[in-house]
Scaffold this active site. Structure first.
Site, short mmCIF file in Angstrom:
data_model
loop_
_atom_site.label_atom_id
_atom_site.label_comp_id
_atom_site.label_asym_id
_atom_site.label_seq_id
_atom_site.Cartn_x
_atom_site.Cartn_y
_atom_site.Cartn_z
N LYS A 81 0.80 -1.15 -0.01
CA LYS A 81 0.13 -0.12 -0.10
C LYS A 81 0.78 1.35 0.13
O LYS A 81 2.08 1.25 0.53
CB LYS A 81 -0.84 0.09 0.96
CG LYS A 81 -1.87 1.05 1.21
CD LYS A 81 -3.03 0.83 2.29
CE LYS A 81 -3.77 2.19 2.66
NZ LYS A 81 -4.70 1.88 4.03
N SER B 44 -9.07 3.21 3.25
CA SER B 44 -8.05 3.68 2.40
C SER B 44 -7.33 2.51 1.43
O SER B 44 -6.61 3.00 0.66
CB SER B 44 -7.17 4.81 3.21
OG SER B 44 -6.58 4.06 4.08
N SER C 74 -9.61 0.78 7.59
CA SER C 74 -9.00 0.97 5.94
C SER C 74 -8.80 -0.50 5.68
O SER C 74 -8.34 -0.75 4.40
CB SER C 74 -7.89 2.08 6.08
OG SER C 74 -8.32 3.12 6.09
#
Length: 499
Positions: free
Chosen positions: A75, A153, A177
């Site tokens: 990520k 996210s 997230s």
């Protein structure tokens, strides 16, 4: 070369077993993954920073570990890879191309497990939203319907895993997230408890320990095995959480026993909950009862609106500090950041220190009340999402609100706004899609989203389970039982590597 269809049949451990048996090489797996990522990128926009040559060089070396040779995506926030710029979904950082000198500790542990990282995934700016639609990279889209968001996210990671580009991808969770995109994309998403996985070397605790790193997966056993590879203290850890009783992978297939599970479909901040989300919980409750568990409606005695306000206070203050740090590091002006980020940061700067501390001290009250609740109930079941996945652009700040925000910031009226009931409206507006996930972050407890429901429109809508501190093993045992009782791995979205 392994075909895309054969590649997509396996989870992460399955692909690693093929490498171990020398039925396929790490480089062959990598090229298949790269081809899938490039083919689906125009539809999904999931991988924003490719690392193909770095990955090819690594795949040609001797690799060891439980995931030796597995293609993997990190990520693009908090999961730094030495020598590779990290953008955090921010134009200022994207343009500056600042590259870290060392790996994040979580990445170091993934590498020791044998993975081959070949890219970084799309995130909202600073990971500050439950959608993935940054101005720096453009919106990421949901493989189940590209008109909809994959959540955030960790939206890029979720889209990549759901689409079969990789079976596992890096994620982190400061307000939901991991669980939110898992719920959007039909994946298993486990948020470990505070301190379970490392945060260093640049942080020991992010947002007082509310943020935690782990992965998004299709199979429960991949999540368990990766937690085995990453859990435990690091140099400088503020505290050492008790280790698990046994390897997490050993929990998969282990009888969870007869559990007492509470459930609720009521939004803790008083906002609407879609009928599909409520049905997801009711169907799960019936499934649990059929497996021999006791299920009843109950919820902890916690003021959800106050918790939401305390979460937003911390979130906005963190955004302000992050934005200021990025300005110092890049020399960027205000034009390097999105208006919504400016607004969050402005409210964060306008928050008085004593107000911030008072909110943080209430975290203890929430943890205490949740602990008392877990003395009666093993697990707490809720929807992961209050509403089905939004369409891309649906949660964008309206033009008139943008105009109001610009005026407020120009006149430095943020402090006055914080003294009105507008704060409650901000909480409800910001969290109405995802009001259930923040409790686990502020209390530091483990929680997971399990893909047990799809809407009439064919969109995933996960259900969430929360456990007491140290309950990761229990969550994995139950998740594996649910995975066996109601399998989800065979369900594939329309946008998929094997399509």
């Amino acid at each position: 070369m392994i075909s895309a269809a054969d590649y997509a049949r396996y989870d992460g451990l399955g692909l690693a077993e093929l490498v171990q048996r020398r039925e396929v090489t790490p480089l062959e797996l990598l090229e298949t993954a790269i081809a899938a990522a490039e083919r689906l990128q125009p539809q999904l926009n999931a991988v924003v920073m490719p690392m193909h040559e770095i990955a090819r060089a690594r795949a040609a070396t001797a690799l060891s570990g439980p995931f030796a040779g597995l293609p993997f995506l990190a990520k693009d926030i908090f999961q730094e890879y030495a020598g590779v710029p990290a953008s955090y979904g921010c134009r200022a950082l994207k343009n500056a191309r600042l590259a870290p000198a060392e790996h994040a500790e979580i990445v170091e542990r993934w590498l020791r497990a044998g993975v081959v990282v070949f890219g970084r995934t799309n995130v909202p700016e600073f990971g500050a939203k439950g959608i993935t639609e940054s101005q720096a990279w453009g919106p990421c889209r949901n493989p189940w319907n590209p008109a909809h968001t994959p959540g955030g996210s960790s939206g890029g990671s979720a889209a990549a895993v759901a689409a079969g580009i990789v079976p596992i991808a890096g994620a982190n969770d400061g307000g939901g997230s991991i669980r939110i995109p898992a719920g959007h994309c039909g994946l298993f998403g486990l948020k470990p408890g505070r301190g379970r996985t490392p945060q260093g070397p640049h942080f020991m605790e992010r947002m007082h320990g509310a943020v935690i790193d782990h992965v998004l997966t299709r199979s429960v056993r991949d999540s368990a095995a990766m937690l085995d590879a990453t859990h435990g203290p690091e140099v400088g850890s503020l505290f050492h959480i008790a280790p698990p009783e046994r390897p997490y992978l050993d929990e998969v297939g282990r009888d969870p026993g007869r559990l007492t599970i509470a459930f609720s479909t009521r939004s803790p901040i008083g906002t609407a909950v879609d009928a599909e989300a409520m049905q997801a919980v009711r169907n799960t409750a019936r499934l649990l009862e059929s497996l021999g568990h006791h299920v009843e409606e109950a919820e902890p005695e916690i003021d959800g609106m106050q918790l939401g306000k305390d979460f937003i206070t911390m979130w906005f203050a963190t955004c302000a500090a992050t934005m200021d740090e990025v300005k110092r590091r890049t020399g960027s002006g205000n034009d390097g950041f999105e208006l919504d980020t400016h607004a969050m940061a402005a409210f964060g700067r306008a928050t008085r220190a004593n107000t911030y501390v008072e909110g943080y001290l209430r975290w203890n009250d929430y943890a205490r009340r949740l602990g008392e609740f877990h003395q009666r109930y093993d697990l707490f079941l809720t929807p992961t999402l209050a509403l089905p996945p939004a369409r891309v652009g649906e949660i964008r700040t309206p033009g008139w609100q943008q105009a109001v925000l610009r005026v407020l910031m120009a006149l430095h009226l943020e402090g006055l706004v914080l003294k009105t009931r507008i704060v409650e409206q901000m909480v409800q507006e910001n969290l109405k899609w995802v009001p259930f996930t923040q409790l686990a972050n502020l209390t530091g407890t483990p929680a997971m989203s399990v893909p047990l429901h799809w809407t009439a429109d064919g969109l995933p809508l996960g259900v969430q389970f929360g456990a007491a501190p140290g309950g990761e093993g229990l969550l994995i045992r139950l998740a594996a039982q649910l995975e066996q009782a109601q399998p989800w791995a065979q369900r594939r979205p329309p946008v998929h590597a094997a399509a």
